[in-house]
Scaffold this active site. Structure first.
Site, PDB file in Angstrom:
ATOM      1  N   ASP A  19       0.744  -1.251   0.068  1.00 53.98           N
ATOM      2  CA  ASP A  19       0.087  -0.211   0.020  1.00 53.98           C
ATOM      3  C   ASP A  19       0.895   1.089  -0.099  1.00 53.98           C
ATOM      4  OD1 ASP A  19      -2.656  -0.379   0.067  1.00 53.98           O
ATOM      5  OD2 ASP A  19      -2.668  -0.928   2.167  1.00 53.98           O
TER       6      ASP A  19
HETATM    7  C1  GLC Z   1      -1.976  -4.035   5.204  1.00 56.42           C
HETATM    8  C2  GLC Z   1      -3.010  -3.755   4.314  1.00 56.42           C
HETATM    9  C3  GLC Z   1      -2.907  -4.825   3.076  1.00 56.42           C
HETATM   10  C4  GLC Z   1      -1.622  -4.536   2.616  1.00 56.42           C
HETATM   11  C5  GLC Z   1      -0.417  -4.397   3.544  1.00 56.42           C
HETATM   12  C6  GLC Z   1       0.740  -3.887   2.941  1.00 56.42           C
HETATM   13  O1  GLC Z   1      -1.753  -5.057   5.806  1.00 56.42           O
HETATM   14  O2  GLC Z   1      -4.316  -4.123   5.136  1.00 56.42           O
HETATM   15  O3  GLC Z   1      -3.969  -4.533   2.193  1.00 56.42           O
HETATM   16  O4  GLC Z   1      -1.411  -5.373   1.468  1.00 56.42           O
HETATM   17  O5  GLC Z   1      -0.781  -3.581   4.405  1.00 56.42           O
HETATM   18  O6  GLC Z   1       0.982  -2.515   2.428  1.00 56.42           O
HETATM   19  C1  GLC Z   2      -1.504  -0.236   5.008  1.00 58.18           C
HETATM   20  C2  GLC Z   2      -0.104  -0.334   5.415  1.00 58.18           C
HETATM   21  C3  GLC Z   2       0.269   0.985   6.375  1.00 58.18           C
HETATM   22  C4  GLC Z   2      -0.562   2.028   5.515  1.00 58.18           C
HETATM   23  C5  GLC Z   2      -1.891   1.817   5.500  1.00 58.18           C
HETATM   24  C6  GLC Z   2      -2.751   2.948   4.832  1.00 58.18           C
HETATM   25  O1  GLC Z   2      -2.288  -0.745   6.325  1.00 58.18           O
HETATM   26  O2  GLC Z   2       0.459  -1.301   6.171  1.00 58.18           O
HETATM   27  O3  GLC Z   2       1.625   1.173   6.423  1.00 58.18           O
HETATM   28  O4  GLC Z   2      -0.190   3.370   6.268  1.00 58.18           O
HETATM   29  O5  GLC Z   2      -2.114   0.515   4.494  1.00 58.18           O
HETATM   30  O6  GLC Z   2      -4.015   2.610   4.652  1.00 58.18           O
END
Ligand code: GLC
Ligand code: GLC
Length: 815
Positions: free
Chosen positions: A485
């Site tokens: 993300d």
């Molecule tokens: C969080 C989000 C997931 C994403 C991951 C890596 O676990 O829920 O959707 O793939 O972060 O950014």
């Molecule tokens: C996922 C990631 C996090 C980021 C978030 C944004 O959970 O793990 O680091 O801030 O997405 O929604």
């Protein structure tokens, strides 16, 4: 046994032996529509279906003290005041024990000869929770005490509840009848539901106004009414309604009193709303209280919770798996976590407030991988719900609200990995059930209300979307981000108030993701196999051609010399390459290229895993997400460079992506490494809880890596894709029992020193008892497979055609 507690494996409980754990250690109650979060000090809250829109009790996130709202009991004995759960008063207890079990939490405490037990659970298929309370006099003299219950009601919509006080201070309404406190705020207007907090025992007083019970200048640690030893029978009108009962007890030596509190969410359905002006029609509420007035009913309901879990878990058990950590995770806790992630996605935990993120498109698809064996029908419905948040051009709403099942417009779409995960979940469902009718099930696109396209149509739309949205290297465009993300290659944000997730013009961008390419390879193989199973050779051939084309692109464009490049940014520069100063090696592209079958013929797959080992892996921590961490904010990379080094996506150990590497090692037959890596992130294997801090029984999203000042400290437990994927690793790739389209495939990959183990697997109505023997000390490869006495050549067990419901399998490793 650690400082804080231990696993009681036969009871499937984690026992916490002191209340001041390094962080709140959470459990979930409920698995249908009514849910509760419950920590070792009885902290937490309850909600119906949706923690944002139907929150029943109030909870202050990020409070200090942490986790200071909950299902509280106060004992007032002479001058002393204490809580069986220790908080919020924090009086030192003579004894404390909390048992987190499957769908229940039981706290037992003792102080000055009084023992209180508080068992909290949600009966199957009910919209209520029970606190069964027993108070026992363990002293040699008669003792008098007063017990108080306490909950604070939430005005249902949790965000409004904690922000809009000019309104909420003037809306609260309650009614009281006997021991029952009816919370009916907004019931006169548009709500057709209320909450109810009752007691099965005669009460000696109550309060429904928080100001009366707690006091404006007091706190939950010294509520006025408790200090005074009595409630004032207050009736809330506006301000903050609460529910508190007062029970006076006189107990002879050895005497015990048992009763229960019931907290219910009541939907009025089509009953008349009122008995008289301002008087709630309480028929449903009274029925609930009557039903649970009897302790035998309560005990039967609790037994039903336990039986339901035993029956669910019997779909996969390995009673003698040689590693105790893997054994208890696979048999119990990992499956429990899979239930939680399936039900709650990323919406509500100690870290997710139930307000921000609802159900995630990619998240919930992946959660199904670890859940589908438990309740396939619910997985089926979920897949169709998720698919219905896809748009007809192939893009998807990134998140949706569980109550409405509608996509969240504020986050929108444009995460270009999203569409592909639907194929993984669908194939996993069909492999589990053999039910291919799901492919024809109607599920429209979010932008075509009323239309009825099929799930298969969505799947083809997803494939087409990826194929048609590729960049200059022929790799898939990334959009706002892919699985990571925080890899925001189109964001270029200079403004601190902007969201990395939504800002940035993705139209016309050139930024590409190698991870999506690898994921595409994986799903294309899955889909081709599905088409072959359906007898549709033309489609299989077509998808295979797409596979070959993407594979060629990956090998030509994404090999960096010793590992796979992670991405190409909007200017076409590589990310995760030896030419980068920081962020040279990323984990996700190694994982997905290997899982997708890249690098098989040319030795690159092995090299990619070796690069992970060399740059990212630490035996005591797991694999960091990338190396070296970014030391400065990079405009062209976005949020990944925003975290301090060693945290989260900036080179923290992000447990979720570790699991793909574990599978990678099993594909190479390296069972010793697979288990070692598996244990490197396994919560049960963490020794020092003062360092690890999070719950030892469930995975956390992130552990601070070697690149941070606090290596080994875990955060954001429970709601992580690690739940599902680590169950896949252990159950399918290490123990090696893999559902396939035409039956169970047996293909373990274990440490050489494992001599034997058994798996009991319920699959398509048949119970398989699979005994795996390893006389030659091998890791992988089936030498012989005998099914009910008959030797078979393949390693897929044919489905019984003669109505047998129990099948015995003996597998011998070594080729
Ligand atoms: C969080 C989000 C997931 C994403 C991951 C890596 O676990 O829920 O959707 O793939 O972060 O950014
Ligand atoms: C996922 C990631 C996090 C980021 C978030 C944004 O959970 O793990 O680091 O801030 O997405 O929604």
């Amino acid at each position: 046994m650690s400082t804080y507690g231990y696993f009681d494996d036969p009871s499937r409980e984690f026992v916490i032996t002191r209340p001041d754990t390094p962080l709140p250690w959470l459990n979930y109650l409920g698995q249908d529509d009514f849910f509760g979060l419950c920590t070792q000090t009885a902290g937490g809250y309850s909600f119906w279906k949706d923690a944002r829109m139907r929150r029943i009790t109030r909870y202050r996130y990020n409070n200090n003290p942490m986790d200071n709202d909950g299902r509280f009991l106060y004992v007032k004995q002479g001058k002393s005041v204490w809580n069986p759960g220790w908080k919020p008063v924090r009086t030192k207890l003579d004894a404390f024990e909390c048992r987190h079990g499957l769908g229940y939490t039981r706290i037992t405490s003792r102080k000055d000869g009084i023992e209180v037990g508080q068992l909290m659970f949600i009966p199957p298929d009910e919209n209520l929770e029970v606190w069964k309370v027993s108070v026992r006099n363990r002293a040699r003299r008669t003792q008098r005490l007063t017990l108080f219950s306490f909950v604070e009601f939430c005005f249902y919509e949790a965000l409004n509840d904690m922000t809009n006080y000019q309104r909420t201070y003037s809306i609260g309404e309650v009614e009281i009848e006997g021991s029952a406190i009816y919370h009916k705020t907004e019931y006169r207007e548009r709500r057709n539901h209320y909450a109810l907090f009752g007691c099965t025992r005669r009460i000696d007083g109550y309060d429904t106004s928080r100001d009366a019970f707690v006091g404006v200048h007091h706190g939950l640690h010294d509520p006025q009414a408790v200090l005074a030893g009595k409630c004032s029978n207050s009736r809330a009108y506006g301000w903050n309604p609460c529910g508190a009962h007062q029970i006076n007890l006189t107990l002879k030596p050895g005497q015990e009193e048992t009763f229960a509190f019931i907290l219910a969410y009541v939907d009025q359905g089509d009953l008349p709303k009122f008995d008289a002006p301002f008087v709630l029609n309480k028929t449903r509420g009274r029925e609930i209280l009557a039903k649970y007035s009897d302790l035998a009913t309560i005990d039967a309901a609790f037994a039903a919770v336990r039986e339901r879990w035993e029956s669910l878990l019997s779909a996969y058990q390995s009673p003698d798996a040689p590693d105790q950590h893997l054994r208890r995770m696979v048999n119990t806790w990992n499956q429990v976590q899979c239930m939680a992630t399936f039900n709650l996605s990323r919406s509500t935990s100690g870290y997710e407030t139930g307000i921000g993120r609802g159900m995630g498109y990619r998240d919930s698809n992946q959660d199904i991988l670890g859940f589908v064996h438990l309740l396939p029908d619910r997985a089926r419905q979920r897949i169709l719900d998720i698919a219905s948040t896809q748009l007809s051009d192939g893009t998807c709403f990134h998140q949706y609200q569980p109550l409405t099942k509608k996509g969240n417009a504020d986050i929108g779409g444009g995460f270009n990995d999203d569409p592909l995960w639907l194929i993984l979940s669908t194939c996993a469902y069909i492999r589990e059930t053999g039910d291919t009718t799901i492919l024809e099930a109607p599920c429209g696109y979010a932008d075509k209300p009323g239309s009825t396209d099929s799930l298969l149509h969505h799947i083809e739309t997803s494939i087409t979307y990826t194929l048609n949205n590729r960049g200059p290297h022929g790799l898939p465009l990334i959009g706002h981000a892919d699985w990571n993300d925080c890899l925001n290659l189109n964001c270029f944000s200079k403004e601190p108030n902007e969201s990395f997730q939504t800002v940035g013009d993705i139209a016309g961008s050139k930024a590409e993701s190698v991870m999506i390419a690898g994921l595409f390879l994986y799903v294309a193989r899955d889909l081709a196999a599905l088409y072959r199973f359906l007898g549709s050779e033309t489609d299989a051939t077509r998808v295979n051609a797409n596979y070959a084309d993407m594979l060629k692109t990956v090998e030509e464009q994404a090999w960096d010399g010793a590992w796979y490049t992670r991405a190409f940014d909007a200017a076409g520069n590589p990310v995760g390459s030896k030419v980068c100063e920081e962020g040279k090696v990323y984990i996700e592209s190694q994982a997905w290229c290997v899982l997708g079958g890249a690098g098989q013929a040319n030795g690159r797959a092995k090299k990619a895993l070796q690069a992970v080992e060399k740059f990212l892996y630490r035996r005591d921590l797991g694999c960091a997400l990338q190396y070296p961490p970014y030391s400065t904010y990079r405009l062209e990379l976005g949020e990944v460079s925003s975290y301090p080094p060693g945290y989260k996506e900036n080179a923290g150990v992000f447990s979720h992506n570790n699991t793909w590497i574990h599978i990678g090692w099993t594909l190479f037959g390296d069972g010793d490494r697979a288990l070692e890596y598996y244990l490197s992130i396994c919560p049960s294997a963490k020794k020092d809880h003062d360092v690890y801090r999070s719950e030892p029984y469930v995975y956390a999203q992130m552990t601070a890596s070697q690149f941070s000042p606090t290596p080994g400290e875990a955060k954001n437990s429970w709601l992580t894709g690690t739940g599902a994927w680590s169950f896949v690793v252990a159950s399918q790739f290490i123990l090696g029992v893999q559902p396939d389209f035409s039956g169970l495939r047996i293909d373990p990959c274990v440490p050489k020193k494992w001599k034997s183990f058994t798996v009991q697997r319920r699959y398509r109505g048949v119970t398989y008892t699979i005994e795996v023997k390893n006389p030659r000390g091998r890791s992988k490869g089936i030498k012989s497979l005998v099914v009910d006495g008959v030797k078979i050549d393949d390693n897929v067990i044919p489905l019984p055609t003669d109505g047998r419901t129990a099948v015995r399998v003996e597998a011998v490793l070594g080729r």
